[in-house]
Design a protein around this motif. Structure first.
Motif, short mmCIF file in Angstrom:
data_model
loop_
_atom_site.label_atom_id
_atom_site.label_comp_id
_atom_site.label_asym_id
_atom_site.label_seq_id
_atom_site.Cartn_x
_atom_site.Cartn_y
_atom_site.Cartn_z
N HIS A 80 -1.22 6.51 2.41
CA HIS A 80 -1.69 5.80 2.14
C HIS A 80 -2.27 4.80 3.44
O HIS A 80 -3.48 4.17 3.39
N ARG A 114 -6.02 3.69 3.29
CA ARG A 114 -5.70 2.31 3.50
C ARG A 114 -6.98 1.45 4.78
O ARG A 114 -8.08 0.78 4.35
N MET A 167 -1.00 1.99 -3.87
CA MET A 167 -2.77 2.01 -3.51
C MET A 167 -2.97 3.03 -4.78
O MET A 167 -4.17 2.20 -4.65
N TRP A 187 0.77 -1.80 0.16
CA TRP A 187 -0.01 0.07 0.43
C TRP A 187 0.41 1.29 0.00
O TRP A 187 0.37 2.40 -0.34
N SER A 188 2.33 1.01 0.46
CA SER A 188 2.65 2.86 0.25
C SER A 188 3.27 2.79 -0.32
O SER A 188 3.39 4.08 -0.58
#
Length: 233
Positions: A161, A165, A149, A145-146
């Motif tokens: 992010h 999330r 995303m 996700w970092s």
């Protein structure tokens, strides 16, 4: 007692109650709904039960698009690191939680489905909703996700992010919990348990973050909002 207008007859209501079972229908009786003048509590319960079935049916097409869109978005993100066949990649499988006891086990779920299906495309629809929800937890920030995303959800507003999330996970969780009730034909009318308006717009918002054209399309055919206005009080 005279029958209330636009209400099923008392005799038919009792027959329906006997088929659905008294314990099940009792959930829908007053005070969950107010009996109309000339209407018995069983008749009122049948009205609410019918509406609960109608609003459940209205939610399914939206849930269909939501589920497919979200799991495909997450699959796209995973593939950035583990390739198109991520479902069969041991390095990805070993990243997944492997808890013991009577709790959901993402690693076991994926292994089981990967053993049954040769392609990731076939595995994806077989995984439980909980699998995708677990992919939206903090443990996957560093891997996915970092960095990716915006690959999965390119139309997110500015923000971290982690915040995005968390928003995705919380919305997905609310939908999953309601969907589980729908799948077992249970009550979803209780506003203290499910905010149906909010859950509907949770799905629409997530779809907009994925692709605005999809959320616009859903709004063209959805019947949720119309059905919600008809809830018996």
């Amino acid at each position: 007692m005279a029958e209330a207008s636009n209400s099923i007859s008392t005799e038919d209501a009792w027959r329906i109650r006997s088929v659905l079972s008294p314990p099940r229908l009792s959930t829908y009786e007053p005070p969950s709904v107010t009996a109309k003048p000339g209407e018995t509590s069983v008749q009122a319960a049948v009205r609410l039960y019918q509406w609960n079935a109608e609003v459940s049916a209205a939610f399914w097409p939206v849930i269909n698009v939501f589920e497919v869109a979200v799991r495909n978005a997450i699959s796209t993100v995973i593939s950035q690191v583990h390739g198109q066949d991520w479902a069969h990649d041991p390095s990805f499988i070993n990243k997944l939680p492997n808890p013991t006891g009577p709790v959901y086990n993402p690693r076991k779920d994926l292994k089981r489905m990967a053993d049954l299906h040769k392609t990731t495309g076939k595995v994806i629809p077989e995984l439980k909703m909980s699998f995708w929800e677990k992919m939206l937890t903090k443990r996957h920030d560093g891997d996915f996700w970092s960095l990716y995303m915006n690959v999965g959800f390119p139309y997110l507003p500015p923000g971290s992010h982690q915040a995005h999330r968390n928003e995705l996970r919380s919305r997905y969780e609310r939908v999953r919990k309601m969907r589980n009730r729908l799948g077992h034909h249970e009550a979803i009318f209780d506003s203290t348990r499910f905010s149906l308006h909010a859950i509907f717009f949770d799905m629409v918002q997530v779809l907009e973050w994925r692709e605005p054209e999809v959320s616009d399309w859903v709004m063209q055919f959805e019947l949720v909002q119309q059905t919600l206005t008809k809830r018996p009080t």
